[in-house]
Design a protein around this motif. Structure first.
Motif, PDB file in Angstrom:
ATOM      1  N   LYS A   1       0.810  -1.272  -0.088  1.00 25.99           N
ATOM      2  CA  LYS A   1      -0.104  -0.141  -0.176  1.00 25.99           C
ATOM      3  C   LYS A   1       0.773   1.334   0.007  1.00 25.99           C
ATOM      4  CE  LYS A   1      -3.502  -2.450   1.748  1.00 25.99           C
ATOM      5  NZ  LYS A   1      -5.052  -2.618   1.422  1.00 25.99           N
ATOM      6  N   LEU A   2       0.411   2.444  -0.682  1.00 24.87           N
ATOM      7  CA  LEU A   2       1.118   3.660  -0.656  1.00 24.87           C
ATOM      8  C   LEU A   2      -0.137   4.596  -0.463  1.00 24.87           C
ATOM      9  CD1 LEU A   2       3.558   5.362  -1.572  1.00 24.87           C
ATOM     10  CD2 LEU A   2       2.605   5.529  -3.748  1.00 24.87           C
ATOM     11  N   THR A   3      -0.062   5.149   0.682  1.00 24.31           N
ATOM     12  CA  THR A   3      -0.847   6.450   1.162  1.00 24.31           C
ATOM     13  C   THR A   3      -0.674   7.623   0.398  1.00 24.31           C
ATOM     14  OG1 THR A   3      -0.824   5.392   3.368  1.00 24.31           O
ATOM     15  CG2 THR A   3      -1.784   7.578   3.246  1.00 24.31           C
ATOM     16  N   LEU A   4      -1.418   8.304  -0.310  1.00 24.58           N
ATOM     17  CA  LEU A   4      -1.231   9.606  -0.947  1.00 24.58           C
ATOM     18  C   LEU A   4      -1.371  10.613  -0.100  1.00 24.58           C
ATOM     19  CD1 LEU A   4      -2.877   8.471  -4.494  1.00 24.58           C
ATOM     20  CD2 LEU A   4      -0.479   8.365  -3.777  1.00 24.58           C
TER      21      LEU A   4
END
Lengths: 150, 150
Positions: free
Chosen positions: B147-150
């Protein structure tokens, strides 16, 4: 290397996309590049829905990469919209060129444009090189990905 | 226990759904049960798209569980359509009742009805009880979820 473009996939790109999906230790067992009918049917479903973005990377008129980005709204995380990346492939002759990074960067940028708060993807546990790649790009391996084949 | 029903979520179910999302070690940090506006906005996006199925489990007119099922076509695996399960929650008073199994079984059955070849979900690496639960239901922990939080 010459300039690279990333654009929506056209029906005429399907053979090149399927060839990349099949040219892979896992994909070789589950793709059928000599029978494109199911891929054309899937392409039409994707093309009819604005929440799916099937793109190709093109260098000198040659398809050298692909991925699919899907926008998924949801209630959790204060009604966060997330994007899901699937089917990332880079042509064998382009590996190490930075193309994978450009494709994922495109997906992240497009996710921001679409108002997503989160980008997510799963990678087969055997693809350890891919895991390092995603971590270098800022992704966190925080989850276990479960699959059930029907 | 009395009969359980699983049905599409209505706007009036949103407070109960959000309460369950927040009543969780991870959810407590990222939900806002006192500000439902973003959840109502997300609900409308889900309700407008037939590829999303936000459902609640109801026992004696009380919402006791929820999950979201999203149908995602794609080119890989011979144009396979997959489903993605998100936001699975069971009310604290219902844990151990078999409700989680019934919810996931509903998702698997609905995925079959929708022509999916694969059901997938990710579970936070810290939720080890959930991992055993999904494995008991036939899921394979074959992937790493990034996951990559923006």
């Amino acid at each position: 290397m010459s300039d690279l473009g990333i654009r929506p996939a056209a029906p005429t790109d399907i053979p090149a996309i399927v060839a990349m999906l099949a040219d892979d230790p896992l994909g070789a067992r589950r793709e059928s590049p000599h029978d494109l009918a199911p891929y054309h049917a899937a392409y039409r479903r994707l093309a009819d829905d604005p929440n799916h973005h099937l793109v190709v990377a093109v260098r000198e008129d040659r398809v050298v990469g692909t991925l699919q980005l899907t926008i998924v709204p949801g209630l959790s995380r204060r009604g966060a919209t997330r994007s899901v990346v699937e089917g990332v492939r880079v042509h064998a002759e382009e590996r190490g060129s930075g193309l994978g990074t450009q494709l994922i960067q495109w997906a992240v940028d497009e996710s921001r444009r679409q108002g997503c708060q989160l980008v997510q993807l799963t990678s087969d546990a055997t693809r350890t090189d891919a895991h390092r790649f995603y971590e270098r790009l800022g992704f966190t391996a925080s989850h276990v990905g479960f699959k059930l084949t029907l």
